[in-house]
Design an enzyme around this catalytic site. Structure first.
Site, PDB file in Angstrom:
ATOM      1  N   CYS A  47     -16.124   3.149   1.291  1.00  0.00           N
ATOM      2  CA  CYS A  47     -14.997   2.229   1.529  1.00  0.00           C
ATOM      3  C   CYS A  47     -14.458   2.353   2.947  1.00  0.00           C
ATOM      4  O   CYS A  47     -13.827   1.428   3.438  1.00  0.00           O
ATOM      5  CB  CYS A  47     -13.891   2.495   0.515  1.00  0.00           C
ATOM      6  N   HIS A  70      -7.477   0.881  -6.239  1.00  0.00           N
ATOM      7  CA  HIS A  70      -7.712   0.149  -4.977  1.00  0.00           C
ATOM      8  C   HIS A  70      -8.509  -1.112  -5.334  1.00  0.00           C
ATOM      9  O   HIS A  70      -9.689  -1.244  -4.993  1.00  0.00           O
ATOM     10  CB  HIS A  70      -8.482   1.054  -4.010  1.00  0.00           C
ATOM     11  N   ARG A 125     -14.046  -7.030   2.890  1.00  0.00           N
ATOM     12  CA  ARG A 125     -12.633  -6.863   2.513  1.00  0.00           C
ATOM     13  C   ARG A 125     -11.851  -8.132   2.866  1.00  0.00           C
ATOM     14  O   ARG A 125     -11.005  -8.592   2.119  1.00  0.00           O
ATOM     15  CB  ARG A 125     -12.003  -5.675   3.266  1.00  0.00           C
ATOM     16  N   ARG A 145       0.872  -1.188   0.000  1.00  0.00           N
ATOM     17  CA  ARG A 145       0.000   0.000   0.000  1.00  0.00           C
ATOM     18  C   ARG A 145       0.901   1.227   0.000  1.00  0.00           C
ATOM     19  O   ARG A 145       1.794   1.353   0.842  1.00  0.00           O
ATOM     20  CB  ARG A 145      -0.897   0.055   1.232  1.00  0.00           C
ATOM     21  N   ASP A 161     -16.629   8.476  -0.909  1.00  0.00           N
ATOM     22  CA  ASP A 161     -15.324   8.263  -0.287  1.00  0.00           C
ATOM     23  C   ASP A 161     -14.897   9.622   0.269  1.00  0.00           C
ATOM     24  O   ASP A 161     -15.514  10.653  -0.049  1.00  0.00           O
ATOM     25  CB  ASP A 161     -14.334   7.739  -1.358  1.00  0.00           C
ATOM     26  N   GLN A 163     -10.494  -3.326  -2.794  1.00  0.00           N
ATOM     27  CA  GLN A 163     -11.709  -2.648  -2.316  1.00  0.00           C
ATOM     28  C   GLN A 163     -12.862  -2.906  -3.282  1.00  0.00           C
ATOM     29  O   GLN A 163     -13.988  -3.223  -2.873  1.00  0.00           O
ATOM     30  CB  GLN A 163     -11.439  -1.136  -2.195  1.00  0.00           C
TER      31      GLN A 163
HETATM   32  N1   CP Z   1     -11.049   0.918   2.802  1.00  0.00           N
HETATM   33  C1   CP Z   1      -9.762   0.838   3.194  1.00  0.00           C
HETATM   34  O1   CP Z   1      -8.861   0.581   2.385  1.00  0.00           O
HETATM   35  O2   CP Z   1      -9.546   1.067   4.505  1.00  0.00           O
HETATM   36  P1   CP Z   1      -8.130   1.201   5.216  1.00  0.00           P
HETATM   37  O3   CP Z   1      -7.513   2.487   4.716  1.00  0.00           O
HETATM   38  O4   CP Z   1      -8.448   1.247   6.684  1.00  0.00           O
HETATM   39  O5   CP Z   1      -7.284   0.024   4.840  1.00  0.00           O
HETATM   40  N1  NVA Z   2      -9.397   7.448  -1.502  1.00  0.00           N
HETATM   41  C1  NVA Z   2      -9.005   7.087  -0.161  1.00  0.00           C
HETATM   42  C2  NVA Z   2      -9.324   5.655   0.090  1.00  0.00           C
HETATM   43  C3  NVA Z   2      -8.992   5.175   1.478  1.00  0.00           C
HETATM   44  C4  NVA Z   2      -9.321   3.722   1.669  1.00  0.00           C
HETATM   45  C5  NVA Z   2      -7.518   7.357   0.008  1.00  0.00           C
HETATM   46  O1  NVA Z   2      -6.744   7.054  -0.904  1.00  0.00           O
HETATM   47  O2  NVA Z   2      -7.126   7.890   1.052  1.00  0.00           O
END
Ligand code: CP
Ligand code: NVA
Length: 312
Positions: A272, A136, A300, A109, A231, A139
Site C-alpha cells: 500500500c 483502510h 488510489r 484519516r 505493509d 486502499q
Molecule cells: N497507502 C496510503 O494510505 O498512503 P498514505 O499514507 O501516503 O496516504
Molecule cells: N498500516 C499502515 C498503512 C499506511 C497506509 C498504517 O496504518 O500506518
C-alpha cells in the site's frame, strides 16, 4: 455510466457495501481512469467542497482526494487536527454538524473508527474513511482494481498478505476478498493474527462468494499466491512497538526467495506504501519486474474519484 444508486452513502468500512456495490465502484473507477488517460474533462464538482481531516500523516490518500476532487472542479480544504478544534475544545459531534453545514463531503484519516462513525452520523453528508486503526477501505478498492488490471478477473485468485495480519490494511483485504470472491491468505506470527471476530464475520461472506480465508503463521502458505502483499511492520501510532515488531516479523520479510515460494513466476508484489525498504520488503522485490506498487498508488486516485462521483 454513473447512477444515483450510491448517492449520499458514506464509506466507513467495506462491510457496509454489497458485492454488487463494490463491483459498481470498481467499474466506475475503470471508466474514470480511462477518461483521465484520454483527457476527457467532466467537472462534476464545480461549486462543491470537501473537508479533508487528517489526524495522521498521508501522501497518497491526501493527494488522491485533493487531485480527484480538484480535477472535477471542486474545492478540497485540508484540515489538520493540529489546526482545528476537533477532539480538543470541540466534540466530534459538534464539529461534524458544523462541517456538514459547509461541505458536501468529509474525509477523515485518524486513529479511532468511532470518530469516522460519529462524523457520518452527525454531519448529514457522505463521510469517507481515509484510514483508521481498524480499516483502510479506499486502499482495498485500489488493491482490487490493481489485481483486476493484472489478471482480468480477480475471482478465484489468491492474494497472500505477509506481515502484520492485525493491521488496518490486512483487515480491509479480508473484507474485500470475502465479498468479491478473492481468496485471502494472511501469513503472520500468531501474536499478530487478525482479530477472530472479523474473521468470523467474513467467513460466511467468503463462503457465499466462493472464496476462502486462511490465517496461518506458515510462510510456505504463499505457495500458489497470485499476489503477495505486505505493509509496514509498525503502523502509524504504534511506534513504541518497533523493536517488538522487528523481532516478530523478521522471518516474514518479503524477499526474492519468499516471492519464489509462490511457485509461479507471474506472482505480483503489492504494497500500500509508504514502504520501509529493507525492512518488510527487500529493495530488489519492490523495485523488481513483478512489483505493481506504483500502479496501485495511482489507482488510489481513480478509485477515490469513483467513490466521490457516485456518492456526492
Ligand atoms: N497507502 C496510503 O494510505 O498512503 P498514505 O499514507 O501516503 O496516504
Ligand atoms: N498500516 C499502515 C498503512 C499506511 C497506509 C498504517 O496504518 O500506518
Amino acid at each position: 455510466m454513473i447512477t444515483n444508486a450510491l448517492k449520499g452513502r458514506s464509506l466507513l468500512t467495506l462491510l457496509d457495501y454489497s458485492a454488487e456495490e463494490i463491483r459498481y465502484l470498481l467499474d466506475v473507477s475503470k471508466m474514470v481512469k480511462q477518461e483521465r488517460k484520454s483527457g476527457t474533462i467532466s467537472q462534476k464538482f464545480i461549486g462543491k467542497t470537501i473537508a479533508l481531516i487528517f489526524e495522521k500523516r498521508s501522501t497518497r490518500t491526501r493527494c488522491a482526494f485533493e487531485t480527484a476532487f480538484g480535477e472535477e472542479g471542486g474545492h478540497p480544504v485540508l484540515l489538520s487536527t493540529d489546526d482545528i478544534h476537533l477532539g480538543a475544545k470541540e466534540s466530534i459531534e459538534d464539529t461534524a454538524r458544523v462541517l456538514g453545514r459547509m461541505f458536501d463531503a468529509i474525509q477523515f484519516r485518524g486513529f479511532s473508527q468511532k470518530t469516522v462513525e460519529i462524523l457520518a452520523e452527525y454531519s448529514g453528508v457522505p463521510v469517507y474513511n481515509g484510514l483508521t486503526d481498524l480499516f483502510h477501505p479506499t486502499q482495498a478498492l485500489a488493491d482490487l482494481l490493481t489485481l483486476e488490471e493484472e489478471f482480468g478477473d480477480s475471482r478465484g485468485k489468491t492474494l497472500c498478505f505477509v506481515g502484520d495480519g492485525r493491521n488496518n490494511v490486512a483487515r480491509s483485504l479480508i473484507v474485500i476478498g470475502a465479498k468479491m470472491g478473492v481468496n485471502i491468505t494472511i501469513v503472520s506470527p500468531e501474536q499478530l493474527f487478525p482479530d477472530q471476530d472479523l474473521v468470523d464475520i467474513c467467513n460466511p461472506i467468503a463462503s457465499a462468494s466462493g472464496s476462502r480465508i486462511v490465517i496461518t503463521s506458515d510462510i510456505e502458505a504463499v505457495s500458489g499466491a497470485h499476489a503477495i502483499y505486505t505493509d509496514v511492520w509498525v503502523s502509524m501510532g504504534e511506534e513504541s512497538k518497533t523493536d517488538e515488531r522487528k523481532a516478530l516479523l523478521s522471518p516474514y520479510k518479503v524477499t526474492t526467495e519468499l516471492m519464489a515460494k509462490s511457485g509461479d513466476s507471474g506472482t505480483i508484489f503489492l504494497h500500500c506504501l509508504p514502504a520501509v525498504k529493507g525492512m518488510e520488503v527487500s529493495p530488489d522485490v519492490i523495485e523488481g519486474s513483478m512489483s505493481r506498487v506504483w500502479d496501485q498508488a495511482e489507482n488510489r486516485k481513480h478509485t477515490i474519484k469513483a467513490l466521490m462521483l457516485t456518492t456526492i
